[in-house]
Enzyme design. Structure first.
Site, mmCIF file in Angstrom:
data_model
loop_
_atom_site.group_PDB
_atom_site.id
_atom_site.type_symbol
_atom_site.label_atom_id
_atom_site.label_comp_id
_atom_site.label_asym_id
_atom_site.label_seq_id
_atom_site.Cartn_x
_atom_site.Cartn_y
_atom_site.Cartn_z
ATOM 1 N N ILE A 368 0.925 -1.071 -0.075
ATOM 2 C CA ILE A 368 -0.121 -0.145 -0.089
ATOM 3 C C ILE A 368 0.893 1.351 0.018
ATOM 4 O O ILE A 368 1.678 1.339 0.978
ATOM 5 C CB ILE A 368 -1.030 -0.141 1.138
ATOM 6 C CG1 ILE A 368 -1.794 -1.234 1.286
ATOM 7 C CG2 ILE A 368 -1.834 1.340 1.326
ATOM 8 C CD1 ILE A 368 -2.486 -1.679 2.411
ATOM 9 N N HIS A 369 0.830 1.955 -1.159
ATOM 10 C CA HIS A 369 1.752 3.254 -1.214
ATOM 11 C C HIS A 369 0.960 4.530 -0.812
ATOM 12 O O HIS A 369 -0.187 4.451 -1.032
ATOM 13 C CB HIS A 369 2.100 3.327 -2.698
ATOM 14 C CG HIS A 369 3.150 4.315 -3.014
ATOM 15 N ND1 HIS A 369 4.374 4.242 -2.599
ATOM 16 C CD2 HIS A 369 3.012 5.708 -3.278
ATOM 17 C CE1 HIS A 369 4.792 5.369 -2.802
ATOM 18 N NE2 HIS A 369 4.267 6.298 -3.445
ATOM 19 N N PRO A 370 1.782 5.399 0.162
ATOM 20 C CA PRO A 370 2.993 5.349 0.485
ATOM 21 C C PRO A 370 3.135 5.051 1.845
ATOM 22 O O PRO A 370 3.454 6.134 2.689
ATOM 23 C CB PRO A 370 3.277 6.929 0.051
ATOM 24 C CG PRO A 370 2.259 7.491 0.625
ATOM 25 C CD PRO A 370 0.981 6.650 0.401
ATOM 26 N N GLU A 374 4.970 -1.146 3.170
ATOM 27 C CA GLU A 374 4.931 -1.665 1.657
ATOM 28 C C GLU A 374 6.549 -1.973 1.648
ATOM 29 O O GLU A 374 6.888 -2.858 0.844
ATOM 30 C CB GLU A 374 4.581 -0.557 0.809
ATOM 31 C CG GLU A 374 5.659 0.670 0.489
ATOM 32 C CD GLU A 374 5.086 1.474 -0.799
ATOM 33 O OE1 GLU A 374 4.585 0.813 -1.748
ATOM 34 O OE2 GLU A 374 5.246 2.865 -0.705
#
Length: 394
Positions: A368-370, A374
């Site tokens: 899952i960015h940001p 991740e």
């Protein structure tokens, strides 16, 4: 702030009492000791005695902070139990010890602007991965906490000014040093509350070296109808959620039809220092000890959280390490994460490791960015390769 903390603790205690009452559990504020294997004598603060008998008895008395017996003046110091009950600011403070309690308290005191030092006799965060532990102390040092390495307190004296003079020995140079502080806080471990229970009268054996109660897989002591859970049980993690879970499972076995035992493997935890350290599973040292260095692969990365990048903060100690078996799909043995919100990050990965997740499964998961989490999914550099583990844009 101290009043707010005290109010919160009191509200928790009150909530527990209300829940006990709702569940028709009789709460008795008495200090207990065994008379025989099925009988406990409880004594009130007024000295009144109550005799209780039971078919099953559960010991869950927890522990209290230790004070060293070999340091004259040790009683002049306080413990972690006292820190939020002081009427005045602790001022310039020396924390003696390097447990998670010591480092969390020192980090907090530094954070509120107090001159804070930590005295470490041997290693920080004993029982945790030592590479990670030193990254935690490195960050604390850069954050403003002074750390006295390889030092042992010899004596504490109260000066006419009211300050406490601490005399210690540097174990590397053998030089004696001294400095005065407003407050000295002991954080050299916790002792189980077993001394006053008269356990011998009930046939309950303890480890005389640690004072903890010897238990089996089902929390049973050497007396088959007496059980021990939490910090007083030998070989158990000293963690509140672990004790709560073990207690619930024990209750289900005693009064329900359950046979489920507490699983003490892969229990996740977090050290809440200024830069949090979350971990689950084996340390790198433990993995190598069990499987051999050639059978262990360590993936690692130095990363920069977005909030550090925007604020231009130093992220030197933000680091992730995943310890895996080297063969096959590379089952994950342990995950170690230092960075913001480490506790929140490690909780989800703990489920995967509990389910025998592999490196290949993790690598196939989309991050899952940001987020910081991740960067766990993107681990691809091994220690064995010797390559630079600094995370880049790709």
């Amino acid at each position: 702030m101290a009043k707010a903390v005290q109010s919160h603790v009191k509200s928790l205690n009150w909530g527990h009492l209300v829940q006990l009452q709702d569940k028709k559990v009789k709460y008795m504020n008495l200090k207990g000791a065994f008379v025989d294997e099925h009988t406990v004598r409880g004594k009130s603060k007024k000295g009144e005695t109550t005799i209780l008998t039971a078919e099953n008895i559960v010991l869950a008395t927890g522990g209290r902070p230790k004070y060293p017996l070999d340091v004259p003046g040790a009683e002049l110091g306080i413990s972690s139990d006292d820190i939020f009950w002081l009427k005045d600011s602790p001022g310039k403070t020396l924390v003696i010890g390097a447990s998670y309690v010591a480092l969390e308290c020192a980090g907090f005191l530094t954070g509120v602007g107090l001159n804070t030092s930590v005295m470490v006799r041997s290693i920080p965060l004993r029982g945790f991965d030592q590479q990670m532990a030193h990254l935690v102390t490195d960050y604390m040092a850069s954050y403003g906490t002074r750390i006295f390495w390889k030092c042992k307190p010899i004596k504490i004296e109260k000066l006419d000014s009211g300050k406490l003079q601490v005399i210690w020995k540097n174990l590397e140079s053998d030089i004696e040093e001294r400095e005065s502080f407003d407050t000295v806080m002991w954080a050299v471990g916790r002792a189980p509350e077993t001394d006053s229970l008269c356990l011998d009268k009930a046939g309950v054996q303890i480890n005389h070296k640690t004072g903890k109660v010897i238990v089996g897989a089902n929390e049973e002591t050497t007396a088959s109808h007496i059980y021990a859970i939490g910090d007083i049980a030998e070989g158990r993690p000293e963690l509140t959620p672990t004790a709560i879970k073990a207690g619930k499972l024990l209750a289900h076995r005693l009064f329900g039809k359950s046979t489920e035992l507490m699983d003490y493997d892969n229990v996740a935890t977090t050290v809440f220092t200024p830069l949090e350290y979350g971990c689950v599973g084996l340390t790198e040292e433990e993995a190598i000890g069990r499987h051999g260095e050639d059978s262990v692969e360590v993936y690692h990365a130095y990363y920069k959280p977005l909030e550090f990048a925007v604020a231009e903060r130093d992220a030197t100690q933000c680091y992730i390490k995943m310890v895996c078996l080297r063969e096959g799909d590379q089952r994950i043995l342990g995950l170690h994460f230092i960075g913001p919100n480490a506790g929140e990050v490690i909780q989800g990965f703990a489920l995967g490791i509990k389910c025998n997740a592999t490196y290949s499964q993790l690598a196939s998961t989309v991050g899952i960015h940001p987020t910081c989490a991740e960067d766990v999914n993107k681990l691809n550099i091994t220690k064995r390769s010797g390559q630079d583990a600094t995370v880049t844009g790709c």
